[in-house]
Design an enzyme around this catalytic site. Structure first.
Site, short mmCIF file in Angstrom:
data_model
loop_
_atom_site.label_atom_id
_atom_site.label_comp_id
_atom_site.label_asym_id
_atom_site.label_seq_id
_atom_site.Cartn_x
_atom_site.Cartn_y
_atom_site.Cartn_z
N ALA A 145 40.07 -3.62 62.46
CA ALA A 145 41.30 -3.47 62.82
C ALA A 145 41.59 -4.53 63.39
CB ALA A 145 41.48 -2.42 63.87
N GLY A 200 36.39 -1.60 61.80
CA GLY A 200 37.20 -0.89 60.67
C GLY A 200 36.96 -1.20 59.38
N GLU A 256 34.18 0.87 58.46
CA GLU A 256 34.47 2.26 58.68
C GLU A 256 35.06 2.63 57.13
OE1 GLU A 256 36.15 2.05 62.51
OE2 GLU A 256 35.02 3.57 62.97
N GLU A 312 32.82 -2.94 67.80
CA GLU A 312 33.68 -2.75 68.71
C GLU A 312 33.27 -2.61 70.28
OE1 GLU A 312 33.01 -1.33 65.75
OE2 GLU A 312 35.03 -0.48 64.36
N1 3HC Z 1 41.45 -8.97 64.23
C1 3HC Z 1 42.71 -10.25 64.49
N2 3HC Z 1 41.99 -11.37 64.45
C2 3HC Z 1 40.88 -11.59 64.07
C3 3HC Z 1 40.02 -10.56 63.89
C4 3HC Z 1 40.36 -9.27 63.89
N3 3HC Z 1 39.53 -8.35 63.98
N4 3HC Z 1 38.87 -11.04 63.74
C5 3HC Z 1 39.13 -12.34 63.46
N5 3HC Z 1 40.31 -12.83 63.85
C6 3HC Z 1 40.79 -14.06 64.02
C7 3HC Z 1 40.45 -14.80 64.98
O1 3HC Z 1 40.93 -14.85 66.22
C8 3HC Z 1 40.85 -16.27 64.20
O2 3HC Z 1 41.97 -16.78 64.59
P1 3HC Z 1 42.47 -18.06 64.79
O3 3HC Z 1 42.00 -19.00 63.54
O4 3HC Z 1 44.03 -17.87 64.96
O5 3HC Z 1 41.94 -18.51 65.95
C9 3HC Z 1 40.50 -16.09 62.69
O6 3HC Z 1 40.58 -14.68 62.66
C10 3HC Z 1 38.97 -16.64 62.34
O7 3HC Z 1 38.07 -15.94 63.29
P2 3HC Z 1 36.75 -16.82 63.79
O8 3HC Z 1 37.18 -18.15 64.35
O9 3HC Z 1 36.08 -15.86 64.82
O10 3HC Z 1 36.14 -17.05 62.33
P3 3HC Z 1 34.57 -16.73 62.30
O11 3HC Z 1 34.46 -17.27 60.75
O12 3HC Z 1 33.75 -17.71 62.99
O13 3HC Z 1 34.13 -15.46 62.24
C11 3HC Z 1 34.22 -13.15 62.14
C12 3HC Z 1 34.43 -14.47 61.58
C13 3HC Z 1 32.68 -12.79 62.15
C14 3HC Z 1 34.95 -12.09 61.42
C15 3HC Z 1 34.92 -12.84 63.84
O14 3HC Z 1 36.05 -13.43 63.62
C16 3HC Z 1 34.55 -11.73 64.24
O15 3HC Z 1 33.55 -11.32 64.85
N6 3HC Z 1 35.62 -10.65 64.39
C17 3HC Z 1 35.93 -9.54 65.01
C18 3HC Z 1 35.21 -8.43 64.49
C19 3HC Z 1 35.45 -7.21 65.30
O16 3HC Z 1 35.05 -7.26 66.40
N7 3HC Z 1 36.01 -6.17 64.57
C20 3HC Z 1 36.12 -4.95 65.27
C21 3HC Z 1 37.78 -4.87 65.35
S1 3HC Z 1 37.87 -3.25 66.28
C22 3HC Z 1 38.14 -2.05 65.23
O17 3HC Z 1 37.77 -2.45 63.99
C23 3HC Z 1 38.36 -0.84 65.55
C24 3HC Z 1 38.30 0.27 64.76
O18 3HC Z 1 36.87 0.90 64.97
C25 3HC Z 1 39.47 1.45 65.20
#
Ligand code: 3HC
Ligand code: NAI
Length: 726
Positions: free
Chosen positions: A61, A101, A104, A124
């Site tokens: 997400a 997500g 998922e 998450e």
């Molecule tokens: N939403 C919005 N922006 C995101 C994002 C996300 N889920 N994941 C990454 N980004 C953005 C970062 O903020 C960054 O933005 P920027 O360039 O403006 O600073 C850009 O994408 C690149 O991210 P990273 O610098 O972290 O790049 P890496 O290559 O080092 O890592 C990654 C990539 C492993 C995907 C890491 O970004 C990450 O762990 N992301 C979060 C994953 C996460 O927590 N997902 C769960 C979301 S909550 C969810 O899904 C709820 C659902 O169950 C309902």
């Protein structure tokens, strides 16, 4: 939607496209739903394949959207169900990442093919949430409760090979994932989909499910220190074991809503973006990450193999950077070599391919020496010798002569002046502070300190190095103690003052550990060794024979000073290493801190001697007296331009000082407490303790309150308006 007409059947391709990580924004979810409906309605389509643009399936997400979106999880869950209910087989082609997500969505698909380098997970929990797209109900049905609970409560990302072993994916491929997924889609056309719909599967039984869940709950509760999300993740998985799928989903949604509206999720999402924001560094002289390209580090050197040098060498080897490790003589070299080898062997055991990957027995990758001349070809040196300016200058002078002119010369000093060290060299623009934290192979933080002459390229290179070591670099200016230790000083100082006034080490530690710190200030001091600070205070002339005659015991330079830590050191109580400190231990080197009646008695006598009336100090005062001066120092650091924003301070505290991540860091915490309250309390305590300058509210804090407490992101920028000058 594209078509693929390989073989006799058509496979509709749905491509997720939302750079950079294909986050599932509402627009993406809507487009995915539309694509699915079109594929379902089109009789020529026999199967569907979902993949992500740019070699990434999806990172889940859109985290930026959570604050503004109602029921984000709910929309995702609806879509995942829709995929699962499709009458045509749907295959996920997972490249790069399938997280949150994103995974998922893949769990809604009937089949999953992953590239061998892909990483999968439900992270998450790390942003204060639980998988809210029905993941807590589908994953246990697919891989069983123990494995699902592990992934959901830790949020760890697993490699595709582990996902295959767990049964999370059906195939792992080394080449073209999309091709492989299309082949699979063609193979499964017309096969029954019922057995592939996870919502219809029962959760695999365990003979002792309740006992297992209760045990897991007790363990999580112990580790959580007030962090809510892991506990609610477990409740959601428990629901999967007790309720039919639809009811389990309802429970998941309720729990998700609780977390989404909690301050903890906001704090953790702030921390997620703060860690990324600090990568985009700037300095007051206008240098920035945009203006400087990092130089490659093909070979590095570490000088000094004590506590810090050992960990730094280990980190470099783990990052595949060839290292020369240098000591002052053969005796120290041998001790250092043994310690480094032990650390590396332990690290290798944790890795899949072990020593073969680390290759630390190869002298081309790790060389031990006492000869400075060997350093002629290294690209970067990290000095980690004793904290002594004369020694550091001598070493830098030598390095400046021996190393090539382009080599970066880094110091691991925890407080000394970078400019003074740089002045000993003929290339001050190449000199920079890289302040690692102990144990250096474990702790993620590196403060990157630029001096007056440090070049932007040196900053960029140090930041790149931190990244290569899988650490978080934070760029800060040069001042005594830099950022982290400078903010820590008033915190520790207040903790000791509280003892003088009537508290006990265990009471102070308890309050701060209940707040969420991994370890309170006195347990920390016993662990680090009281002698370290004692030596530094002696060096500053604050204690010992250099004190001017007649100096009152509890004042130095007209300010309140507690000699308690010095008195303990004079008794040989250095902490864990001597078996006695603020606590007692079973033996020298022991780890279990027990309250010490000797110390209680000693404190009582001390108060008598200095005629201090013991008073009962409540938990609120302990917390505020320790945290608010630390935050106050943070405001001073911001006003001086030593750090370019509050996020920097927060990232430093979360990654280097055990600040509870779910409280977002000290400056974020101040914004949640409310700046007027922080100011009022500092004013109250500074009136009660006028000889403690650290309690005097900073000009920036006062200004921000006068401006009506602007949001944290505007704390520094509002100073640029002429009317807001301090
Ligand atoms: N939403 C919005 N922006 C995101 C994002 C996300 N889920 N994941 C990454 N980004 C953005 C970062 O903020 C960054 O933005 P920027 O360039 O403006 O600073 C850009 O994408 C690149 O991210 P990273 O610098 O972290 O790049 P890496 O290559 O080092 O890592 C990654 C990539 C492993 C995907 C890491 O970004 C990450 O762990 N992301 C979060 C994953 C996460 O927590 N997902 C769960 C979301 S909550 C969810 O899904 C709820 C659902 O169950 C309902
Ligand atoms: P240490 O005392 O454990 O190790 C210092 C090492 O430097 C010793 O092994 C010593 O033999 C070696 N050394 C001394 N002179 C040398 C020379 N001329 N040539 C080569 N090697 C020489 O010290 P520690 O704790 O590792 O600290 C090193 C630096 O890191 C200090 O500047 C300290 O302030 C800083 N630091 C320490 C932290 C800690 O928790 N110990 C945390 C962060 C920074």
């Amino acid at each position: 939607m594209a078509r693929d007409a390989r073989g006799s059947a058509a496979v509709a391709l749905i491509r997720l496209h939302n750079p950079p990580v294909n986050a599932l924004s509402l627009t993406v979810l809507q487009a995915l739903e539309d694509g699915l409906k079109r594929a379902d309605a089109d009789p020529s389509v026999k199967a569907v394949m979902i993949y992500g643009e740019n070699g990434k399936f999806s990172a889940g997400a859109d985290i930026r959207g959570f604050s503004s979106v109602r029921g984000h999880g709910l929309g995702l869950g609806h879509l995942v169900s829709l995929i699962e209910q499709s009458k045509k087989p749907v295959v996920a082609a997972i490249e790069g990442v399938a997280l949150g997500g994103g995974l998922e969505v893949a769990l809604g698909c009937h089949y999953r093919v992953a590239h061998v380098k892909a990483r999968l997970g439900l992270p998450e929990v790390t942003i204060g949430l639980l998988p809210g797209g029905e993941g807590t109900q589908r994953l246990p049905r697919l891989i069983g409760v123990p494995a699902a609970l592990d992934l959901i409560t830790t949020g760890r990302h697993i490699p595709a090979t582990e996902a295959l072993k767990l049964g999370l994916v059906d195939e792992v491929v080394e080449e073209n994932t999309v091709e492989a997924a299309i082949c699979l889609a063609n193979r499964v056309i017309d096969q029954p989909l019922g057995p592939r719909r996870l919502s219809l599967k029962p959760v695999p039984k365990l003979p002792n499910m309740e006992a297992f869940l209760n045990g897991a709950f007790a363990k999580l509760k112990k580790q959580a220190r007030g962090f809510l999300a892991p506990e609610l993740c477990l409740q959601a998985v428990r629901a999967a074991t007790q309720l039919p799928f639809a009811q389990g989903v309802r429970r998941e949604r309720e729990l998700f809503a609780v977390l989404l509206s909690s301050g903890q999720a906001r704090a953790l999402q702030y921390a997620f973006f703060a860690e990324r924001a600090v990568q985009k560094w700037t300095t007051p002289r206008g240098a920035s990450w945009r203006s400087a390209a990092p130089q490659p580090i093909r070979k590095a050197a570490v000088i000094g193999l004590g506590t810090m040098g050992r960990g730094i060498v280990t980190s470099l080897v783990k990052a595949n950077i060839p290292v020369v490790a240098l000591e002052q003589n053969l005796e120290y070299l041998n001790t250092g070599r043994k310690a480094v080898m032990l650390l590396l062997e332990r690290e290798a055991m944790k890795m899949e391919q072990g020593t073969q990957t680390l290759g630390f027995h190869d002298p081309a990758r790790l060389q031990f020496t006492v000869d400075f001349d060997v350093l002629w070809d290294v690209d970067l040196v990290i000095e980690a010798v004793f904290e002594n300016m004369a020694l550091k200058k001598e070493i830098f002078q030598k390095l400046s002569k021996i190393c090539k002119p382009g080599a970066f010369l880094c110091t691991n000093t925890s407080a000394l002046n970078i400019d003074e060290i740089a002045a000993a060299t003929s290339h001050p623009q190449q000199v920079i502070g890289t302040h690692f934290f102990s144990p250096a192979h474990v702790m993620r933080l590196v403060e990157i300190i630029y001096g007056h002459h440090t070049s932007p390229v040196a900053i960029a290179t140090a930041m790149q190095l931190a990244k290569a070591l899988k650490k978080v670099g934070v760029v800060v200016g040069n001042c005594f103690g830099f950022v982290g230790n400078r903010m820590m000083f008033p915190y520790v100082q207040q903790a000791v003052f509280l003892l003088e006034e009537g508290s006990r080490p265990e009471a102070v530690d308890q309050v701060l550990e209940d707040f969420g710190f991994k370890i309170g200030p006195f347990r920390m001091s016993d662990l680090a060794g009281l002698d370290v600070g004692w030596r530094s205070r002696k060096g500053q002339g604050l204690t010992g024979p250099s004190l001017p005659a007649g100096t009152p015991a509890r004042q130095r330079h007209g300010q309140r000073y507690s000699p308690l830590p010095d008195l303990l050191c004079e008794q040989g109580r250095f902490g864990q290493k001597t078996g006695r400190g603020w606590y007692q231990y079973e033996k020298a080197g022991g780890r279990t801190a027990k309250p010490d009646p000797w110390l209680h008695n000693f404190l009582a006598q001390y108060r008598d001697t200095h005629r201090i009336k013991t008073r009962s100090i409540d938990q609120e005062e302990i917390l505020e007296r320790c945290l608010f001066p630390l935050i106050n120092e943070g405001f001073k650091i911001l006003a001086e331009g030593i750090a370019s924003g509050p996020e920097h301070l927060d990232v430093i505290y979360i990654n280097g000082y055990g600040w509870p991540r779910h409280k977002g860091g000290p400056m974020f915490y101040a914004s949640t407490v409310g700046l007027p309250r922080v100011l009022a309390k500092l004013q109250k305590y500074s009136v009660a303790h006028p000889d403690v300058p650290e309690l005097q509210p900073s000009a920036l804090l006062k200004k921000l309150v006068a401006l009506g407490s602007p949001p944290l992101k505007d704390w520094v920028s509002c100073l640029s308006q002429p009317s807001n000058k301090l």
